[in-house]
Design an enzyme around this catalytic site. Structure first.
Site, PDB file in Angstrom:
ATOM      1  CB  SER A 136      -0.967   0.050   1.131  1.00 22.28           C
ATOM      2  OG  SER A 136      -1.446   1.349   1.208  1.00 22.28           O
ATOM      3  CB  THR A 186      -7.087   2.622  -4.202  1.00 21.95           C
ATOM      4  OG1 THR A 186      -6.443   1.220  -4.090  1.00 21.95           O
ATOM      5  CG2 THR A 186      -8.110   2.508  -3.415  1.00 21.95           C
ATOM      6  CE  LYS A 276      -7.850  -2.901  -3.149  1.00 24.83           C
ATOM      7  NZ  LYS A 276      -8.864  -2.363  -2.132  1.00 24.83           N
ATOM      8  NE  ARG A 303      -9.931  -0.427   6.315  1.00 24.18           N
ATOM      9  CZ  ARG A 303      -9.922  -0.587   7.556  1.00 24.18           C
ATOM     10  NH1 ARG A 303     -10.523  -1.338   8.457  1.00 24.18           N
ATOM     11  NH2 ARG A 303      -8.847   0.338   8.166  1.00 24.18           N
TER      12      ARG A 303
END
Length: 412
Positions: A136, A186, A276, A303
């Site tokens: 990440s 992301t 993503k 989340r």
């Protein structure tokens, strides 16, 4: 009437199987963990509340996460009988290279906060198992350190686009130079979700020593020994931070990112590019038309936006729309190998595990990650055998029925 006799030693001997005592308590507890949920229970005992809840929790009322897990529980498998399943192949090509299992490790932030071995343990375990590891942007190991921990591994880098574009792309360049072959962009974090457990726990990065955290630490001294005697927790790819997670995300992340930015990122990256955070069929089609190599159906593990679409429910529609043009991957809610097999049967080329890997990490460091991968791998192979298939290619939608629990109301 029953005839009784005094047992003879040669009758008793085969029954007297006394196990040798073990003094390796970590190995014992990991060996006794038979499911990911077992690892979760161990992790909860061994990890301070704030760090565990950061991993375990999701946004607001945590409805999205519960629904995602329930969707997998609502699967009915339809097995075929009388097939020779003495051998099964649990691997195939994903993004142009073979993986030994249809799952890999998802990108997770602040990983050394959960357990001090952090991303290095995950990368090394993934490499040993022949599956990808994703680092990440918010990881606590640098791209160079992950590459050194798994020099023969298949490493992916996950990008959050920041307001400072130059710093974002400098990270991307470092990942390319370190041999990372895939970029996960992301796209579902324009702002931070409301992660209420973290707010109630007063969680900061790094964790603060307060009367509450000190009391919470008393039954978990090993975590604090690791925390206080190893390199201070920091983002190895970023600067140090001394606030809450939400404050960090809202300070750094760029809410103005558009499809044009995604196309620009794609033009900068030399390897495979996967998007993503796709949550609608329309967005799946649009990113596919940009020429991406894959997309991940994901609501960020529940989340971000609570009550977001359930990725597993969305999977068949997205596969029908774009499955012939790009690879469709999936995460959110996976807690067993059976969940993974169900996703593959409905068209997913690959799946990612986040919490399942972190539960293993918190339960036992590198050995705990190995155990999590082993549990899932055994479950994948067993489920395939019980379905009567020898390879992932043989899995089809006919093997799975999604039982209806939440059915959309017809629109007027």
């Amino acid at each position: 009437m029953v005839d009784r006799r005094i047992p003879k030693f040669h009758d008793l001997a085969p029954l007297m199987q006394f196990k040798k005592p073990t003094f390796d308590l970590k190995a014992k507890r990991l060996r006794e963990a038979l499911t990911i949920e077992d690892l979760r229970r161990i992790a909860k005992r061994r990890t301070p509340t704030a760090a565990f809840d950061y991993t375990d929790g999701s946004a607001e009322a945590e409805i999205s996460l519960r629904r995602a897990r329930q969707a997998f529980r609502d699967v009915q498998f339809n097995p075929a009988i009388l097939h020779d399943v003495a051998t099964v192949d649990t691997g195939w090509d994903v993004l142009g290279k073979r993986v030994e299992q249809p799952f890999g490790i998802a990108p997770t932030g602040f990983t050394r906060m959960m357990q001090t071995e952090g991303e290095k343990a995950g990368a090394a375990a993934a490499a040993a198992a022949g599956i990808p590891f994703s680092l990440s942007t918010m990881g606590t190991a640098s791209v160079e350190d992950v590459a050194a921990a798994a020099p023969d591994g298949r490493n992916w880098f996950q990008l959050y686009m920041w307001k400072d574009r130059d710093r974002s792309m400098a990270l991307v360049d470092r990942a390319a130079k370190a041999g990372f072959d895939t970029l996960l962009v992301t796209v579902d974090v324009p702002v931070a979700g409301a992660r209420l457990r973290d707010s109630r726990n007063g969680m900061t990065i790094p964790p603060s020593l307060t009367p509450k955290t000190i009391i919470d630490a008393l039954p978990r001294p090993w975590w604090w020994v690791d925390f206080l005697t190893t390199e201070p927790l920091a983002f190895a790819s970023l600067d140090r931070w001394s606030g809450t997670v939400a404050e960090l995300l809202n300070t750094m992340f760029d809410p103005t990112v558009t499809y044009d930015d995604l196309a620009w990122i794609k033009s900068q990256w030399p390897g495979k590019l996967v998007v993503k955070g796709i949550q609608t069929v329309d967005d799946a089609r649009r990113v596919t038309d940009l020429g991406v190599d894959g997309l991940i159906l994901s609501n960020h593990g529940g989340r971000q936006l609570d009550r977001a679409p359930i990725p597993f429910h969305l999977l068949p529609d997205v596969v029908r729309e774009v499955g012939g043009d790009t690879e469709v991957h999936l995460d959110t809610g996976i807690m067993s190998g059976a969940d993974i097999v169900a996703a593959v049967a409905l068209g997913a080329r690959f799946t990612l595990i986040g919490r399942a890997y972190l539960y293993g990490l918190m339960a036992g460091g590198r050995e705990g990650v190995d155990r999590a991968i082993e549990i899932l791998s055994v479950e994948v192979a067993r489920t395939m055998r019980l379905l009567g298939v020898n390879s992932l290619e043989e899995l089809e939608p006919k093997h799975v029925t999604q039982l209806e629990r939440l059915v959309p109301r017809a629109r007027s």
